[in-house]
Design a protein around this motif. Structure first.
Motif, PDB file in Angstrom:
ATOM      1  N   ALA A   1      19.473 -13.392  -8.667  1.00  8.92           N
ATOM      2  CA  ALA A   1      18.968 -13.478 -10.051  1.00  8.92           C
ATOM      3  C   ALA A   1      19.338 -12.232 -10.850  1.00  8.92           C
ATOM      4  CB  ALA A   1      17.458 -13.675 -10.037  1.00  8.92           C
ATOM      5  N   GLY A   2      19.339 -11.083 -10.203  1.00 11.05           N
ATOM      6  CA  GLY A   2      19.774  -9.857 -10.865  1.00 11.05           C
ATOM      7  C   GLY A   2      18.877  -9.372 -11.988  1.00 11.05           C
ATOM      8  N   ASN A   3      17.593  -9.718 -11.923  1.00  7.46           N
ATOM      9  CA  ASN A   3      16.706  -9.337 -13.027  1.00  7.46           C
ATOM     10  C   ASN A   3      15.547  -8.451 -12.589  1.00  7.46           C
ATOM     11  OD1 ASN A   3      15.273 -11.218 -11.581  1.00  7.46           O
ATOM     12  ND2 ASN A   3      15.040 -12.686 -13.263  1.00  7.46           N
ATOM     13  N   GLY A   4      15.721  -7.737 -11.486  1.00  6.83           N
ATOM     14  CA  GLY A   4      14.677  -6.836 -11.008  1.00  6.83           C
ATOM     15  C   GLY A   4      15.301  -5.642 -10.326  1.00  6.83           C
ATOM     16  N   VAL A   5      14.490  -4.915  -9.559  1.00  6.98           N
ATOM     17  CA  VAL A   5      15.005  -3.710  -8.905  1.00  6.98           C
ATOM     18  C   VAL A   5      15.837  -4.023  -7.665  1.00  6.98           C
ATOM     19  CG1 VAL A   5      13.130  -2.258  -9.754  1.00  6.98           C
ATOM     20  CG2 VAL A   5      12.898  -3.400  -7.523  1.00  6.98           C
ATOM     21  N   MET A   6      15.675  -5.232  -7.091  1.00  2.00           N
ATOM     22  CA  MET A   6      16.416  -5.561  -5.875  1.00  2.00           C
ATOM     23  C   MET A   6      17.904  -5.671  -6.166  1.00  2.00           C
ATOM     24  SD  MET A   6      14.751  -5.637  -3.049  1.00  2.00           S
ATOM     25  CE  MET A   6      16.054  -6.388  -2.107  1.00  2.00           C
TER      26      MET A   6
ATOM     27  N   ARG B   1       0.816  -1.210   0.000  1.00  2.00           N
ATOM     28  CA  ARG B   1       0.000   0.000   0.000  1.00  2.00           C
ATOM     29  C   ARG B   1       0.855   1.268   0.000  1.00  2.00           C
ATOM     30  NH1 ARG B   1      -2.993  -1.293   3.910  1.00  2.00           N
ATOM     31  NH2 ARG B   1      -2.039  -0.161   5.640  1.00  2.00           N
ATOM     32  N   GLN B   2       1.857   1.300   0.865  1.00  3.70           N
ATOM     33  CA  GLN B   2       2.678   2.500   0.953  1.00  3.70           C
ATOM     34  C   GLN B   2       3.582   2.663  -0.264  1.00  3.70           C
ATOM     35  OE1 GLN B   2       2.311   4.921   2.994  1.00  3.70           O
ATOM     36  NE2 GLN B   2       0.760   3.869   4.211  1.00  3.70           N
ATOM     37  N   ALA B   3       4.056   1.553  -0.818  1.00  5.00           N
ATOM     38  CA  ALA B   3       4.873   1.645  -2.031  1.00  5.00           C
ATOM     39  C   ALA B   3       4.041   2.143  -3.203  1.00  5.00           C
ATOM     40  CB  ALA B   3       5.483   0.281  -2.355  1.00  5.00           C
ATOM     41  N   THR B   4       2.793   1.703  -3.277  1.00  5.66           N
ATOM     42  CA  THR B   4       1.902   2.180  -4.331  1.00  5.66           C
ATOM     43  C   THR B   4       1.703   3.687  -4.222  1.00  5.66           C
ATOM     44  OG1 THR B   4       0.743   0.056  -4.451  1.00  5.66           O
ATOM     45  CG2 THR B   4      -0.418   1.983  -5.307  1.00  5.66           C
ATOM     46  N   ASN B   5       1.490   4.166  -2.998  1.00  4.22           N
ATOM     47  CA  ASN B   5       1.347   5.614  -2.781  1.00  4.22           C
ATOM     48  C   ASN B   5       2.601   6.360  -3.200  1.00  4.22           C
ATOM     49  OD1 ASN B   5      -1.191   5.144  -1.690  1.00  4.22           O
ATOM     50  ND2 ASN B   5      -0.466   5.160   0.435  1.00  4.22           N
ATOM     51  N   LEU B   6       3.751   5.807  -2.837  1.00  4.32           N
ATOM     52  CA  LEU B   6       5.025   6.439  -3.182  1.00  4.32           C
ATOM     53  C   LEU B   6       5.214   6.519  -4.695  1.00  4.32           C
ATOM     54  CD1 LEU B   6       7.944   7.420  -2.470  1.00  4.32           C
ATOM     55  CD2 LEU B   6       8.604   5.000  -2.463  1.00  4.32           C
ATOM     56  N   LEU B   7       4.949   5.442  -5.378  1.00  5.83           N
ATOM     57  CA  LEU B   7       5.158   5.395  -6.831  1.00  5.83           C
ATOM     58  C   LEU B   7       4.191   6.315  -7.570  1.00  5.83           C
ATOM     59  CD1 LEU B   7       5.717   1.547  -7.185  1.00  5.83           C
ATOM     60  CD2 LEU B   7       7.462   3.330  -7.332  1.00  5.83           C
ATOM     61  N   GLN B   8       2.997   6.440  -7.040  1.00  8.65           N
ATOM     62  CA  GLN B   8       2.038   7.345  -7.664  1.00  8.65           C
ATOM     63  C   GLN B   8       2.439   8.803  -7.474  1.00  8.65           C
ATOM     64  OE1 GLN B   8      -1.668   6.166  -5.857  1.00  8.65           O
ATOM     65  NE2 GLN B   8      -2.010   4.480  -7.311  1.00  8.65           N
ATOM     66  N   ALA B   9       3.080   9.092  -6.348  1.00  8.78           N
ATOM     67  CA  ALA B   9       3.474  10.469  -6.049  1.00  8.78           C
ATOM     68  C   ALA B   9       4.783  10.868  -6.725  1.00  8.78           C
ATOM     69  CB  ALA B   9       3.609  10.653  -4.538  1.00  8.78           C
ATOM     70  N   ALA B  10       5.604   9.879  -7.049  1.00  6.08           N
ATOM     71  CA  ALA B  10       6.925  10.165  -7.640  1.00  6.08           C
ATOM     72  C   ALA B  10       7.027   9.524  -9.011  1.00  6.08           C
ATOM     73  CB  ALA B  10       8.026   9.643  -6.728  1.00  6.08           C
ATOM     74  N   SER B  11       7.085  10.352 -10.039  1.00  2.06           N
ATOM     75  CA  SER B  11       7.164   9.822 -11.409  1.00  2.06           C
ATOM     76  C   SER B  11       8.540   9.255 -11.726  1.00  2.06           C
ATOM     77  CB  SER B  11       6.823  10.923 -12.412  1.00  2.06           C
ATOM     78  OG  SER B  11       7.729  12.011 -12.280  1.00  2.06           O
ATOM     79  N   HIS B  12       9.536   9.652 -10.938  1.00  2.00           N
ATOM     80  CA  HIS B  12      10.889   9.128 -11.153  1.00  2.00           C
ATOM     81  C   HIS B  12      11.590   8.965  -9.813  1.00  2.00           C
ATOM     82  CE1 HIS B  12      14.765   8.448 -13.132  1.00  2.00           C
ATOM     83  NE2 HIS B  12      15.287   9.153 -12.141  1.00  2.00           N
ATOM     84  N   LEU B  13      12.291   7.843  -9.661  1.00  2.00           N
ATOM     85  CA  LEU B  13      13.116   7.574  -8.489  1.00  2.00           C
ATOM     86  C   LEU B  13      14.463   7.019  -8.951  1.00  2.00           C
ATOM     87  CD1 LEU B  13      10.483   5.725  -6.244  1.00  2.00           C
ATOM     88  CD2 LEU B  13      11.346   8.046  -5.879  1.00  2.00           C
ATOM     89  N   ASP B  14      15.495   7.272  -8.169  1.00  2.00           N
ATOM     90  CA  ASP B  14      16.809   6.716  -8.509  1.00  2.00           C
ATOM     91  C   ASP B  14      17.212   5.573  -7.575  1.00  2.00           C
ATOM     92  OD1 ASP B  14      17.761   8.477 -10.729  1.00  2.00           O
ATOM     93  OD2 ASP B  14      17.424  10.033  -9.219  1.00  2.00           O
TER      94      ASP B  14
ATOM     95  N   PHE C   1      16.920   1.387  -8.393  1.00  2.00           N
ATOM     96  CA  PHE C   1      17.299   0.145  -7.711  1.00  2.00           C
ATOM     97  C   PHE C   1      16.868   0.243  -6.261  1.00  2.00           C
ATOM     98  CE2 PHE C   1      21.018   2.869  -7.129  1.00  2.00           C
ATOM     99  CZ  PHE C   1      21.393   2.639  -5.804  1.00  2.00           C
ATOM    100  N   MET C   2      16.685  -0.930  -5.630  1.00  2.00           N
ATOM    101  CA  MET C   2      16.168  -0.968  -4.265  1.00  2.00           C
ATOM    102  C   MET C   2      17.089  -1.767  -3.356  1.00  2.00           C
ATOM    103  SD  MET C   2      12.316  -1.805  -2.949  1.00  2.00           S
ATOM    104  CE  MET C   2      12.349  -3.587  -2.735  1.00  2.00           C
ATOM    105  N   VAL C   3      17.216  -1.301  -2.131  1.00  2.00           N
ATOM    106  CA  VAL C   3      17.959  -1.991  -1.081  1.00  2.00           C
ATOM    107  C   VAL C   3      16.967  -2.388   0.002  1.00  2.00           C
ATOM    108  CG1 VAL C   3      19.772  -1.797   0.664  1.00  2.00           C
ATOM    109  CG2 VAL C   3      20.055  -0.679  -1.570  1.00  2.00           C
ATOM    110  N   GLY C   4      17.024  -3.637   0.440  1.00  2.00           N
ATOM    111  CA  GLY C   4      16.111  -4.118   1.467  1.00  2.00           C
ATOM    112  C   GLY C   4      16.739  -4.092   2.841  1.00  2.00           C
ATOM    113  N   GLY C   5      16.061  -4.722   3.801  1.00  2.00           N
ATOM    114  CA  GLY C   5      16.551  -4.763   5.161  1.00  2.00           C
ATOM    115  C   GLY C   5      16.174  -6.046   5.875  1.00  2.00           C
ATOM    116  N   ALA C   6      17.070  -6.609   6.618  1.00  5.92           N
ATOM    117  CA  ALA C   6      16.926  -7.799   7.469  1.00  5.92           C
ATOM    118  C   ALA C   6      17.558  -9.032   6.841  1.00  5.92           C
ATOM    119  CB  ALA C   6      15.497  -8.086   7.878  1.00  5.92           C
ATOM    120  N   GLY C   7      17.318  -9.292   5.542  1.00  3.76           N
ATOM    121  CA  GLY C   7      17.980 -10.408   4.888  1.00  3.76           C
ATOM    122  C   GLY C   7      17.135 -11.650   4.704  1.00  3.76           C
TER     123      GLY C   7
END
Length: 350
Positions: free
Chosen positions: A284-289, A229-242, A268-274
């Motif tokens: 796999a290297g085929n997505g934003v992670m 839900r929060q990621a959807t809100n973020l993506l709708q509010a920001a047309s571009h992210l780095d 690209f995205m960085v996660g947390g916890a592992g």
């Protein structure tokens, strides 16, 4: 949550820290392998030799989250590998009052030592003090009690360090890509929790050292549903992210779903916890992670080993001191495609 900065820097206890293998006498894996880690046992010296038999009481909240479930799994798996330990866990409580009652039961049973991952450190302080006053040493895991008198040793993650390491990695990658004035987003966990506040502070301070800042920020609640839900809100509010740092890989499942549904791939995205799921995506290297910053539940395996040594009046064999340290802070390593294979064994199931 972590202990104050002056305490948590005393001893780094992670996958690369000196002396970690001395405490761990078994493998650190979410699903325990059939054979124990012989290298860890060999390095353990006297710690690996059986001592007097001890009973370890264990209490943790309900396993309603991948990371939390893994904490209990690690504790049980480590105890099963120790022939001189009887493991007495309680059922995961659904609220603080239930967990307090369960710890009281363990105190009344006169266990030799307690390992407690509190649902709420402040609310659980009094019962931990009662255990200590009854002569039962307490190993406080992750969420710290309000009083240092309530525990003999604290072991947990470095929330502030997570944020700093995420910031350093993101800044390095953006510099490699020669991105000017980057738009950096943060998807935090529950904002009311001190651990979230510490992670955000570390991220903010880390970016500032590179002359960068958080451009957009939303907060989820450590679940896949709120992450989506929060990621959807973020993506709708920001047309571009780095770049995006998501605090928690469990909520990251929802974040990735939102990203894929939106067809976004410019950042690209960085996660947390592992989590294992995120490590698999990184490999796999085929997505934003692109990476994840560890906050590994393997700390609960270490907590069991520390509890055993406390009850047996032993120290950590690789250290000069005769006693177990007062506090142990795990290291928040950054897992990337280059090193993911060496961390897959601590990836937990979301």
């Amino acid at each position: 949550m972590s202990v104050p900065e002056t305490s948590r820097r005393r001893l780094l206890f992670g996958s690369t820290a000196i002396g970690a293998s001395a405490v761990l006498t078994g493998c650190l894996a979410n699903t325990p392998p059939q054979q124990e880690n012989q290298a860890a046992v060999a390095a353990g010296g006297d710690n690996a030799s059986p001592g007097k038999h001890v009973t370890i009481g264990f209490s943790a909240p309900a396993a309603d989250h991948g990371w939390m479930a893994a904490m209990t799994t690690y504790a049980r798996a480590q105890a099963e590998k120790l022939p001189d330990v009887t493991f007495r866990p309680t059922e995961g409580g659904s609220d603080v009052s239930q967990q307090i009652a369960q710890v009281e039961t363990l105190i009344n049973a006169k266990v030799d030592v307690l390992v407690v991952l509190p649902a709420d450190g402040k609310a659980m302080t009094d019962v931990a003090l009662r255990a200590t006053r009854a002569g039962i040493p307490v190993v406080n895991v992750d969420r710290v009690f309000d009083s240092p008198d309530a525990y003999r040793v604290w072991i947990g993650g470095d929330n502030y360090g997570m944020g700093v390491n995420a910031a350093d990695y993101i800044a390095t990658e953006l510099r490699k890509a020669d991105v000017a004035n980057p738009i950096i987003a943060e998807i935090a966990g529950t904002d009311s929790l001190p651990l979230t506040q510490e992670r955000s502070a570390g991220f903010r301070d880390g970016l500032a050292r590179h002359g960068l800042k958080v451009t957009r920020r939303v907060a989820a609640e450590f679940t896949a549903e709120t992450g989506e839900r929060q990621a959807t809100n973020l993506l709708q509010a920001a047309s571009h992210l780095d770049a995006v740092w998501n605090h928690d890989d469990d909520q990251g499942i929802g974040v990735v779903s939102a990203v894929e549904a939106a067809g976004r791939e410019e950042f690209f995205m960085v996660g947390g916890a592992g989590s294992r799921q995120m490590m698999d995506r990184i490999k796999a290297g085929n997505g934003v992670m692109r990476a994840t910053v560890l906050y590994s539940p393997s700390m609960c395996s270490s907590a069991i080993s520390l509890a055993r040594l406390l009850a047996q009046a032993r120290g950590v064999s690789d250290l000069a001191e005769h006693e177990v340290p007062r506090s142990v802070t795990t290291y928040s390593a950054v897992v990337t495609r280059d090193n993911v294979d060496q961390y897959l064994d601590v990836g937990f199931a979301s």
